[in-house]
Structure formats: structure tokens, C-alpha cells
Write an enzyme that holds these catalytic residues in place. Structure first.
Site, short mmCIF file in Angstrom:
data_model
loop_
_atom_site.label_atom_id
_atom_site.label_comp_id
_atom_site.label_asym_id
_atom_site.label_seq_id
_atom_site.Cartn_x
_atom_site.Cartn_y
_atom_site.Cartn_z
CG HIS A 102 -5.80 -0.14 -1.30
ND1 HIS A 102 -4.94 0.47 -2.17
CD2 HIS A 102 -5.18 -0.12 -0.09
CE1 HIS A 102 -3.84 0.83 -1.53
NE2 HIS A 102 -3.97 0.50 -0.26
CB SER A 136 -0.96 -0.05 1.19
OG SER A 136 -1.87 1.04 1.15
#
Length: 305
Positions: A190, A86
Site C-alpha cells: 500500500h 487490504s
């Protein structure tokens, strides 16, 4: 072959930066980054409480700063590959020379602010699923309207969506899942809920001139290695609203012949996944400067200059 990896949001703990600031030049370096991005990283990394550093706009720059600082303490090393989970992908971009340190910090500051703004539109969150069959779990999540935002491998998937959807998941776990653990994050990262942040990040990225990676850069999008700096930057922009496929990154580590994995500060999460998914691969997490000697030894064995 060594892969250098950087953790994502949630790895931070109160005061975790404190011991690193005793290293020569470290405090001055962090102070300069703080001035560059308009955020007091020294305060948040040493004195702020857990709630303060859970704030997306704070946590993300803090993690990237810690990752860059701890990697620099190892000296001039030459990993065979780099990757990040991430927000850790921005740290990895700095490792690979795609962005210089200040550019990476400025980009992640924009990312954190934009994702915090996107998270404020709807009450959303994330929960980790422990155990179970990935295909069964993904199908179940989609039935509930949730997104499998992180497919981490080693039997771990992170679901993201509205608080109501996550509450339904807690009451109706997929078959085989042992536990559903709510994560201390501020939104459904996300997923489509982060779409407003993509536009803000794209504008910031347009002002950057990325270099091509100096080492293999393994992308969260699909586990592929990316050789173009421009493509790395495009993927960094898009990934805020797309799932993290850390499972595919680890498959690529296998294909590349990785023999050791070193996770920068605040390490622990990715080494834990690697221990389960990459048997035979040496792992080490940089938590404090006390880990540097062992890390240098690992580097000398698996990534000699």
C-alpha cells in the site's frame, strides 16, 4: 445490522485451515480452487510452516480461500454490509457477489504474485505504531520518508518503507507512541513501492466482468460505500499502492447503524480493532468451526433473513 468483514495479510497461522476441511464438501472445494489457480491451498493451509505461508504469493490466496470457505459454512446469510482489510477486500467482493469465488481466487493469485515481485525490487517492510496521536504520527512518518500504509483506527497506524527508514523509526518514535512493532510481511504494501503490481493487476482485472454489489460494499480507499461492480474492481486494483483507511471504514459502519461485526476466518484482528473503536457493537471472530454456532446466533439476531 450485521457487517461481515475479512482480515488482511498477517492473520494466517500454520495449520489454521485444517479444522475447516472436515466440513462436508470443504476439502473438495479447496482442491478445486487449488487446481484453478495453480497453488496447493490444502498443503499450505494444513502442513506448511510459518515462513512458507508468510510468502505474499501464498498468504493472499490462502486468506481469501479461508474467508470464503468459513462464510459459506454459515449458510445463506444477508449482512447489511461487507468490507475487508487490504487483501480481505477481494474476499468481501466475493461476499457481495461482485466476483464469483473462482474469479476472486484467480485475481488474488495474480495480486499476490505481482506484489511479491514488486517487493523483491527493494528491501522494504512494515511496522505497527501502537498509541499516539494519529496526526502527530503521520507527520513524523512523512518526515522520515515513510508512508502511513494502514490507518486502522483505535490508535493503530502501520508505517511502510525501506528497511533503513523503518530502522530510523524504531530509534525515533513519534511522540506518544508506546511501541513500534515490526510486522512479518514481505514488503511495503500500500505504498509507491507496489506501483509495479498495479499494472499486472489491472491487466488481470480487464478480463473480469464484475456484478454490482448485492449489499453495501465499504471500501478501504475512503470508507465510502460503492454501488458499482466496475468501481469496486477499479478500487481493488489501485489499493495495492494506496493506504488502507480502515478507520474510515469503521466510521461508515457507525453511520450505517451497524450493531454487530462478524469477522471470517482467520478472525481476530478486525474484531480487536472494533472492540476499541465501536463500543456497543457486538463482535465475533470465526477462528475454527467451533465458533459457527455462536456466529449463527449472532446472524439470527442482527441479520435475520
Amino acid at each position: 445490522m450485521l457487517v461481515l468483514v475479512a482480515p488482511g495479510q498477517g492473520a494466517q497461522t500454520p495449520g489454521f485451515l485444517t479444522p475447516w476441511l472436515d466440513l462436508p464438501g470443504a476439502a473438495d472445494r479447496v482442491a478445486a480452487w487449488s487446481d484453478a489457480i495453480g497453488l496447493d491451498l490444502l498443503h499450505y493451509g494444513t502442513q506448511a510452516d510459518a515462513d512458507a505461508i508468510r510468502d505474499t504469493a501464498v498468504a493472499q490466496p490462502l486468506l481469501v480461500a479461508a474467508g470464503i470457505l468459513s462464510a459459506a459454512a454459515l449458510g445463506d446469510i444477508a449482512p447489511g454490509a461487507v468490507a475487508g482489510h487490504s487483501v480481505g477486500e477481494i474476499t468481501a467482493a466475493a461476499f457481495a457477489g461482485v466476483l464469483d469465488d473462482t474469479a476472486a481466487l484467480r485475481l488474488v493469485r495474480t495480486r499476490g504474485l505481482a506484489m511479491a515481485d514488486a517487493a523483491s525490487i527493494t528491501e522494504t517492510g512494515m511496522s505497527a505504531l501502537l498509541g499516539g496521536d494519529p496526526e502527530v504520527s503521520v507527520a513524523h512518518l512523512e518526515k522520515l520518508g515513510l508512508t502511513p500504509a494502514n490507518i486502522n483506527g483505535a490508535g493503530q497506524i502501520v508505517a511502510a518503507g525501506t528497511l533503513e527508514q523503518l530502522a530510523a523509526l524504531a530509534e525515533d518514535k513519534p511522540e506518544g507512541v508506546r511501541k513500534v512493532v515490526p510486522l512479518k510481511v514481505a514488503g511495503a504494501f500500500h505504498t509507491r513501492h507496489m506501483a509495479p503490481a498495479v499494472e499486472a493487476l489491472a491487466k488481470a482485472a480487464a478480463d473480469l466482468t464484475p456484478a454490482d454489489p448485492k449489499v453495501a460494499y465499504v471500501s478501504n480507499k475512503d470508507g465510502r460505500t460503492v454501488a458499482s461492480g466496475a468501481e469496486v474492481l477499479d478500487r481493488l486494483v489501485g489499493q495495492v499502492a494506496n493506504p488502507v483507511r480502515w478507520d474510515l471504514c469503521m466510521e461508515t459502519f457507525k453511520e450505517l447503524g451497524v450493531t454487530a461485526l462478524l469477522e471470517v476466518c482467520p478472525g481476530g484482528t478486525l474484531t480487536g480493532l472494533a472492540k476499541r473503536a465501536l463500543p456497543g457493537v457486538r463482535t465475533l471472530a470465526l477462528k475454527t468451526p467451533d465458533d459457527l454456532d455462536a456466529a449463527r446466533e449472532l446472524v439470527s439476531e442482527h441479520a435475520p433473513a
